[in-house]
Write an enzyme that holds these catalytic residues in place. Structure first.
Site, PDB file in Angstrom:
ATOM      1  N   HIS A   1      -9.369   0.874  -4.477  1.00 47.12           N
ATOM      2  CA  HIS A   1      -9.236   0.036  -3.272  1.00 47.12           C
ATOM      3  C   HIS A   1     -10.541  -0.002  -2.476  1.00 47.12           C
ATOM      4  O   HIS A   1     -10.534  -0.239  -1.271  1.00 47.12           O
ATOM      5  CB  HIS A   1      -8.085   0.509  -2.356  1.00 47.12           C
ATOM      6  CG  HIS A   1      -6.737   0.338  -2.973  1.00 47.12           C
ATOM      7  ND1 HIS A   1      -5.762   1.314  -2.933  1.00 47.12           N
ATOM      8  CD2 HIS A   1      -6.199  -0.703  -3.651  1.00 47.12           C
ATOM      9  CE1 HIS A   1      -4.682   0.885  -3.573  1.00 47.12           C
ATOM     10  NE2 HIS A   1      -4.921  -0.332  -4.020  1.00 47.12           N
TER      11      HIS A   1
ATOM     12  N   GLU B   1      -9.995  -8.374   0.491  1.00 42.44           N
ATOM     13  CA  GLU B   1     -10.833  -7.941  -0.636  1.00 42.44           C
ATOM     14  C   GLU B   1     -11.547  -9.132  -1.271  1.00 42.44           C
ATOM     15  O   GLU B   1     -12.674  -9.007  -1.746  1.00 42.44           O
ATOM     16  CB  GLU B   1      -9.960  -7.242  -1.679  1.00 42.44           C
ATOM     17  CG  GLU B   1      -9.407  -5.921  -1.169  1.00 42.44           C
ATOM     18  CD  GLU B   1      -8.086  -5.542  -1.828  1.00 42.44           C
ATOM     19  OE1 GLU B   1      -7.082  -6.247  -1.589  1.00 42.44           O
ATOM     20  OE2 GLU B   1      -8.055  -4.555  -2.569  1.00 42.44           O
TER      21      GLU B   1
ATOM     22  N   HIS C   1       2.712  -5.640   7.252  1.00 42.23           N
ATOM     23  CA  HIS C   1       3.953  -6.358   7.564  1.00 42.23           C
ATOM     24  C   HIS C   1       5.177  -5.491   7.812  1.00 42.23           C
ATOM     25  O   HIS C   1       6.170  -5.984   8.351  1.00 42.23           O
ATOM     26  CB  HIS C   1       4.289  -7.329   6.417  1.00 42.23           C
ATOM     27  CG  HIS C   1       3.190  -8.294   6.119  1.00 42.23           C
ATOM     28  ND1 HIS C   1       2.805  -9.265   6.997  1.00 42.23           N
ATOM     29  CD2 HIS C   1       2.368  -8.406   5.048  1.00 42.23           C
ATOM     30  CE1 HIS C   1       1.805  -9.951   6.479  1.00 42.23           C
ATOM     31  NE2 HIS C   1       1.506  -9.445   5.301  1.00 42.23           N
TER      32      HIS C   1
ATOM     33  N   HIS D   1      -4.232   1.947   2.950  1.00 41.94           N
ATOM     34  CA  HIS D   1      -4.061   0.669   2.248  1.00 41.94           C
ATOM     35  C   HIS D   1      -2.723   0.759   1.507  1.00 41.94           C
ATOM     36  O   HIS D   1      -2.606   1.431   0.482  1.00 41.94           O
ATOM     37  CB  HIS D   1      -5.227   0.464   1.262  1.00 41.94           C
ATOM     38  CG  HIS D   1      -5.085  -0.784   0.434  1.00 41.94           C
ATOM     39  ND1 HIS D   1      -5.884  -1.886   0.589  1.00 41.94           N
ATOM     40  CD2 HIS D   1      -4.211  -1.104  -0.558  1.00 41.94           C
ATOM     41  CE1 HIS D   1      -5.513  -2.828  -0.260  1.00 41.94           C
ATOM     42  NE2 HIS D   1      -4.489  -2.365  -0.977  1.00 41.94           N
ATOM     43  N   LEU D   2      -1.704   0.097   2.064  1.00 41.91           N
ATOM     44  CA  LEU D   2      -0.356   0.224   1.513  1.00 41.91           C
ATOM     45  C   LEU D   2       0.100  -1.116   0.943  1.00 41.91           C
ATOM     46  O   LEU D   2       0.688  -1.937   1.636  1.00 41.91           O
ATOM     47  CB  LEU D   2       0.619   0.696   2.600  1.00 41.91           C
ATOM     48  CG  LEU D   2       0.200   1.929   3.416  1.00 41.91           C
ATOM     49  CD1 LEU D   2       1.218   2.226   4.515  1.00 41.91           C
ATOM     50  CD2 LEU D   2       0.031   3.144   2.504  1.00 41.91           C
ATOM     51  N   GLY D   3      -0.220  -1.358  -0.322  1.00 50.16           N
ATOM     52  CA  GLY D   3       0.233  -2.577  -0.997  1.00 50.16           C
ATOM     53  C   GLY D   3       1.150  -2.175  -2.134  1.00 50.16           C
ATOM     54  O   GLY D   3       1.868  -1.169  -2.033  1.00 50.16           O
TER      55      GLY D   3
ATOM     56  N   GLY E   1       1.388  -2.146   4.902  1.00 48.76           N
ATOM     57  CA  GLY E   1       0.705  -1.734   6.133  1.00 48.76           C
ATOM     58  C   GLY E   1       0.639  -2.854   7.163  1.00 48.76           C
ATOM     59  O   GLY E   1       0.757  -2.620   8.367  1.00 48.76           O
TER      60      GLY E   1
ATOM     61  N   ASN F   1      -8.993 -12.670  -9.584  1.00 49.16           N
ATOM     62  CA  ASN F   1      -8.383 -11.358  -9.779  1.00 49.16           C
ATOM     63  C   ASN F   1      -7.347 -11.542 -10.888  1.00 49.16           C
ATOM     64  O   ASN F   1      -6.265 -12.074 -10.654  1.00 49.16           O
ATOM     65  CB  ASN F   1      -7.722 -10.925  -8.455  1.00 49.16           C
ATOM     66  CG  ASN F   1      -7.186  -9.508  -8.512  1.00 49.16           C
ATOM     67  OD1 ASN F   1      -7.197  -8.878  -9.573  1.00 49.16           O
ATOM     68  ND2 ASN F   1      -6.693  -9.028  -7.396  1.00 49.16           N
TER      69      ASN F   1
ATOM     70  N   MET G   1       9.150  -3.156  -0.817  1.00 49.65           N
ATOM     71  CA  MET G   1       9.565  -2.451   0.395  1.00 49.65           C
ATOM     72  C   MET G   1      10.578  -3.251   1.217  1.00 49.65           C
ATOM     73  O   MET G   1      11.460  -2.697   1.852  1.00 49.65           O
ATOM     74  CB  MET G   1       8.328  -2.096   1.224  1.00 49.65           C
ATOM     75  CG  MET G   1       8.586  -1.215   2.393  1.00 49.65           C
ATOM     76  SD  MET G   1       9.415   0.339   1.933  1.00 49.65           S
ATOM     77  CE  MET G   1       8.027   1.398   1.596  1.00 49.65           C
ATOM     78  N   ARG G   2      10.454  -4.587   1.190  1.00 49.19           N
ATOM     79  CA  ARG G   2      11.417  -5.414   1.948  1.00 49.19           C
ATOM     80  C   ARG G   2      12.831  -5.157   1.474  1.00 49.19           C
ATOM     81  O   ARG G   2      13.751  -5.023   2.283  1.00 49.19           O
ATOM     82  CB  ARG G   2      11.091  -6.902   1.772  1.00 49.19           C
ATOM     83  CG  ARG G   2       9.912  -7.347   2.586  1.00 49.19           C
ATOM     84  CD  ARG G   2       9.429  -8.681   2.141  1.00 49.19           C
ATOM     85  NE  ARG G   2       8.769  -8.554   0.841  1.00 49.19           N
ATOM     86  CZ  ARG G   2       7.825  -9.373   0.396  1.00 49.19           C
ATOM     87  NH1 ARG G   2       7.472 -10.401   1.110  1.00 49.19           N
ATOM     88  NH2 ARG G   2       7.256  -9.184  -0.767  1.00 49.19           N
TER      89      ARG G   2
ATOM     90  N   ARG H   1     -12.754  -9.349  -9.491  1.00 48.64           N
ATOM     91  CA  ARG H   1     -12.373  -8.000  -9.108  1.00 48.64           C
ATOM     92  C   ARG H   1     -12.165  -7.208 -10.388  1.00 48.64           C
ATOM     93  O   ARG H   1     -11.355  -7.592 -11.238  1.00 48.64           O
ATOM     94  CB  ARG H   1     -11.070  -8.044  -8.309  1.00 48.64           C
ATOM     95  CG  ARG H   1     -10.633  -6.683  -7.892  1.00 48.64           C
ATOM     96  CD  ARG H   1      -9.413  -6.758  -7.038  1.00 48.64           C
ATOM     97  NE  ARG H   1      -9.007  -5.424  -6.674  1.00 48.64           N
ATOM     98  CZ  ARG H   1      -7.945  -5.171  -5.945  1.00 48.64           C
ATOM     99  NH1 ARG H   1      -7.195  -6.154  -5.505  1.00 48.64           N
ATOM    100  NH2 ARG H   1      -7.639  -3.927  -5.652  1.00 48.64           N
TER     101      ARG H   1
ATOM    102  N   ARG I   1       4.239   3.340  -9.303  1.00 45.66           N
ATOM    103  CA  ARG I   1       3.473   4.512  -9.758  1.00 45.66           C
ATOM    104  C   ARG I   1       3.864   5.742  -8.945  1.00 45.66           C
ATOM    105  O   ARG I   1       4.144   5.634  -7.751  1.00 45.66           O
ATOM    106  CB  ARG I   1       1.973   4.252  -9.609  1.00 45.66           C
ATOM    107  CG  ARG I   1       1.406   3.331 -10.656  1.00 45.66           C
ATOM    108  CD  ARG I   1      -0.019   2.937 -10.362  1.00 45.66           C
ATOM    109  NE  ARG I   1      -0.110   1.575  -9.857  1.00 45.66           N
ATOM    110  CZ  ARG I   1      -1.174   1.049  -9.273  1.00 45.66           C
ATOM    111  NH1 ARG I   1      -2.259   1.770  -9.122  1.00 45.66           N
ATOM    112  NH2 ARG I   1      -1.166  -0.187  -8.839  1.00 45.66           N
TER     113      ARG I   1
END
Ligand code: ADP
Length: 394
Positions: free
Chosen positions: A179, A378, A331, A207-209, A329, A9, A283-284, A91, A240
């Site tokens: 995704h 993936e 963690h 799918h929350l990355g 999603g 990837n 997000m952390r 990918r 984004r």
């Protein structure tokens, strides 16, 4: 020597990879890792399937993408790994309306894929550069492209259309969705986790990355998804903006005098969680922050997930299960808790302890809809597709 399948990837300065044991139909993972710092001070790092380090070494300063790939193939072939790489699966973000499944790559295919660069400028050029540099070094190696768009190819026409004159649709201006490899993996794995009957019903997967989207699966097939023509649409993401009134783009160009490149930079790199918070796209960091802007970014993020959940549930005609996956999603328990709280309209009742433990099921027995946390893979999906193409070639 045993066979292995290498999965790549390729990003702008990093290559994520996975090496899979091609001698077994279940394709067990041998090792995975990444090369970071391509173009500056590159470093190759890999772990085995139990996350124990197996290699950590610096590569030649300033080495190119191609040289980094060569180092990877070499690593896969080293004696300690004792593997011959039979094929490399890549990918590739965009397959347009030409590729509805994985494809063995040759010059003609690369030429077609080049044309899609403007549709995914963040990813596509890097994906293709990776394939080209490896082809130059190893012309006989089977290379396979697996697309993020392919799983959504069967979307009903109404889900693909924009309310624009049909000539634009014919020209390819339509919803593709992304995704897809993650959703395809979910469609495969969910029956064994959430039960065959539920998985064959109406399921929404979030799918929350770093990138984020949601997909409505009916009988394991994608019937609606939040990303569109490009990977900018739908949910707000790390950097984004997600769904945005196109009038904003016109306004920025006509009133602020912004060029299309400047608007692209804003919408792809300076928006979303990072843009709203002014702090981070991670997000952390936002969850750990006391800043008002971080709280607002999180509030908008969960609001929009709930809104899309409502829309996708309406399209499915009901909801039999809701699944969280990818970095956030899998963690971020507080984010899942906030989404489930907002989704009480669907009869969702969170089991806090199960949520803290990351599931797999995070709702109470009396929840009208079960909610699950299911890690995505993936890379394994790409390995599976690549192996199938190798078998066809022999
Ligand atoms: P990508 O889309 O690059 O594959 P991932 O699926 O790995 O991304 O998700 C990366 C994101 O997941 C990070 O930016 C981070 O915001 C989030 N994340 C990872 N671990 C945690 C955690 N423990 N708590 C909250 N967020 C997390």
């Amino acid at each position: 020597m045993k066979d292995a399948i290498l999965i790549l990837n390729s990003g702008s300065s990093s290559i994520k990879f996975g090496l899979y044991d091609g001698d077994h139909a279940s394709l067990p993972l041998i090792g995975h890792g990444q090369i970071e710092g391509i173009g500056s001070t590159p470093r190759l790092y890999a772990e085995d399937r139990h996350n124990a380090p197996i290699i950590d070494k610096s590569l030649e300063e300033g080495c190119s993408h191609g040289q980094a790939m060569a180092a990877l193939v070499e690593w896969g072939r080293t004696r300690e790994a004792a593997r011959d790489i039979t094929a490399v699966g890549h990918r590739v973000v965009h397959g347009g309306n030409l590729f509805s499944g994985p494809v063995r790559v040759d010059e003609r295919v690369l030429g077609e894929l080049d044309k899609l660069n403007p549709l995914a400028p963040l990813h596509q050029p890097h994906n293709l550069a990776g394939i080209r540099s490896l082809a130059a070094l190893e012309p006989d190696l089977i290379q396979v492209a697996c697309f993020d768009t392919a799983f959504h190819c069967q979307l009903p026409k109404v889900a693909k259309q924009f309310a624009l004159p049909p000539r634009l649709y014919e020209d390819g201006v339509r919803r593709y969705g992304f995704h897809g490899l993650s959703y395809e993996y979910m469609a495969e794995i969910l029956p064994s986790i959430i039960g065959e009957r539920t998985a064959a019903g109406r399921v929404v997967v979030a799918h929350l990355g770093n990138g984020a989207s949601m997909c409505a699966l009916k009988e394991g097939r994608s019937i609606a998804t939040t990303m569109g023509f490009t990977a900018l649409d739908g949910l707000p993401m790390g950097t984004r903006c997600g769904n945005l009134d196109p009038g904003v783009v016109l306004y920025l160009q006509s009133e602020w005098g912004m060029s299309s490149a400047e608007v692209a930079e804003l919408l792809y790199h300076q928006s979303g969680l990072l843009g709203m918070s002014g702090i981070s796209n991670d997000m952390r960091e936002l969850l750990a922050s006391d800043a008002q802007s971080a709280k607002e970014a999180i509030a908008l993020y969960v609001y929009r997930i709930n809104r899309e959940l409502g829309a996708l549930t309406a399209i499915l005609g009901g909801l039999d299960a809701f699944v969280f996956t990818a970095g956030i999603g899998e963690h971020a328990a507080p984010i899942r808790a906030r989404v489930c709280e907002l989704a009480s309209w669907a009869g969702i009742r969170l089991d806090e302890k199960a949520n803290e433990a990351h599931g797999p099921r995070i709702t109470t027995e009396d929840s009208a809809v079960p909610v699950w946390v299911v890690p995505t893979d993936e890379e394994w999906m790409i390995a599976r597709h690549t192996q199938a193409i190798v078998h066809q070639a022999h």
